[in-house]
Design a protein around this motif. Structure first.
Motif, PDB file in Angstrom:
ATOM      1  N   LEU A 113      87.154  -4.181  47.275  1.00  0.00           N
ATOM      2  CA  LEU A 113      88.905  -4.649  48.547  1.00  0.00           C
ATOM      3  C   LEU A 113      89.422  -5.108  47.048  1.00  0.00           C
ATOM      4  N   TYR A 124      91.963   0.504  50.294  1.00  0.00           N
ATOM      5  CA  TYR A 124      91.624  -0.508  50.669  1.00  0.00           C
ATOM      6  C   TYR A 124      92.057  -1.453  49.627  1.00  0.00           C
ATOM      7  N   ARG A 130      95.029  -2.445  56.458  1.00  0.00           N
ATOM      8  CA  ARG A 130      94.705  -2.161  57.751  1.00  0.00           C
ATOM      9  C   ARG A 130      95.772  -1.662  58.385  1.00  0.00           C
ATOM     10  N   TYR A 186      83.395  -3.060  48.537  1.00  0.00           N
ATOM     11  CA  TYR A 186      83.879  -1.972  50.038  1.00  0.00           C
ATOM     12  C   TYR A 186      83.459  -1.063  48.604  1.00  0.00           C
ATOM     13  N   GLU A 240      89.584  -9.825  57.729  1.00  0.00           N
ATOM     14  CA  GLU A 240      88.629  -7.835  57.672  1.00  0.00           C
ATOM     15  C   GLU A 240      88.619  -7.164  58.933  1.00  0.00           C
TER      16      GLU A 240
END
Length: 368
Positions: free
Chosen positions: A138, A175, A182, A228, A273
């Motif tokens: 991430l 990401y 998002r 991630y 998240e």
């Protein structure tokens, strides 16, 4: 009109506290979701009832529909790329044992794939080498992975693998940018798509390009992802069989519990998240089921005892189902888990040996 219609409304109930009603409504929602969590293991067993473990061939054949379901109903499938790759590269690193190039590949209009390619200098004419795709976590970038001696959870694992002699590629996944990415997820979900809808096609294009390089063995391309990137290592190879093996670092989990529980601080219920939740995943695919779609290819988990993503017990519990499946299907040697005394980081010990063995590095060869 009605007499008193213009008079202000007042609540004439005595000793009424709306907070108590709100608490009851909230608790009702919590009880409902936690009951679904407890039932989800049984729903997944029902969902997977048609997967045939009688032989490896039957497993592969009967898992095709589950792979399609994951892609179409959970991840969301974009059509194949609609534009040529149009690769652009430029030299950015010149280390003693390898050179590094930035790479840009087109995928769709306004969608591209970017990464850094490390090419060993001792390549012989006509030689084709295995590739390790090293996926960041991430808010990550490829640079700490491929730059030597950078202090970070990545421990420069891409540079170390290139020093050994592997071809290395570190892609940029989307990401990054805090809540900006998002928003992509939020906009994609009503269209039956997700962030991984883009990631799968970006990786697919990258694999196509790498496979066409004269010094790459297209049959020996591995994915090694952390955090991630570990989520990537669970989902993308489950859909793209061009990956020869997958390593999930600092992410493997009892994934459904981690997403839904309100009893443990590890839960995504308590983090920002909000993009983590995937459609009906609890009733269809936990991490062991995703690993079942990677099978029969080699699969490994790297887990630090002090990694705060979950307790060891959750990881071991879910991995036990993976180990059982590989064993039942006669290939127990193709899966491993390494616990080490560390945190949320690349350890690069057992995983490096796993890569050497299953990518047949310097004559090494894995055994089922």
């Amino acid at each position: 009109g009605f007499k008193g219609a213009d008079a202000p409304l007042t609540d004439r109930r005595v000793n009424f506290d709306p907070r108590q009603r709100l608490q009851r409504q909230f608790q009702s929602l919590v009880d409902f979701t936690q009951r679904l969590l407890r039932q989800s293991v049984f729903r997944r067993r029902e969902f997977w009832a048609k997967a045939d473990m009688s032989s490896l061939e039957r497993w592969k054949e009967t898992c095709k529909s589950y792979r399609d379901y994951l892609w179409d109903e959970v991840i969301g499938r974009f059509p194949p790329p609609t534009v040529p790759a149009n690769p652009r590269t430029r030299l950015v690193y010149d280390q003693p044992r390898w050179k590094g190039y930035e790479v840009v590949l087109d995928v769709f209009p306004d969608v591209f794939a970017y990464g850094v390619l490390l090419v060993p200098k001792d390549l012989q004419s006509g030689e084709r080498r295995p590739v390790v795709i090293c996926q960041h976590g991430l808010e990550g970038r490829p640079q700490p992975i491929v730059e030597p001696n950078v202090e970070s959870p990545y421990n420069s694992f891409g540079a170390k693998l290139a020093d050994i002699g592997f071809v290395v590629y570190a892609p940029q996944n989307p990401y990054i940018g805090e809540d900006k990415f998002r928003v992509i997820q939020r906009k994609a979900n009503p269209l039956k798509r997700s962030l991984f809808s883009f990631i799968v096609r970006q990786h697919e294009r990258t694999l196509e390009w790498l496979s066409g390089l004269p010094f790459v063995d297209p049959e020996r391309i591995a994915l090694y992802g952390i955090s991630y990137g570990g989520k990537t290592a669970m989902r993308v190879p489950a859909l793209l069989d061009r990956y020869a093996l997958s390593i999930c670092s600092a992410d493997f989990n009892e994934w459904i519990t981690k997403n839904v529980t309100v009893d443990y601080p590890y839960s995504y219920v308590f983090t920002g998240e909000y993009e983590m939740f995937e459609f009906d995943l609890g009733n269809t695919f936990n991490y062991s089921e995703l690993a079942g779609l990677i099978l029969p290819r080699p699969f490994m988990v790297e887990r630090g005892h002090h990694d705060g993503v979950a307790p060891d017990e959750w990881v071991a519990y879910e991995y036990a189902a993976v180990r059982r499946l590989y064993t039942i299907l006669g290939i127990p040697g193709r899966t491993e888990i390494e616990f080490f005394n560390g945190g949320h980081m690349i350890n690069g010990q057992g995983t490096f040996e796993f890569l050497k063995r299953w990518l047949c590095w310097r004559g090494e060869k894995g055994e089922d």
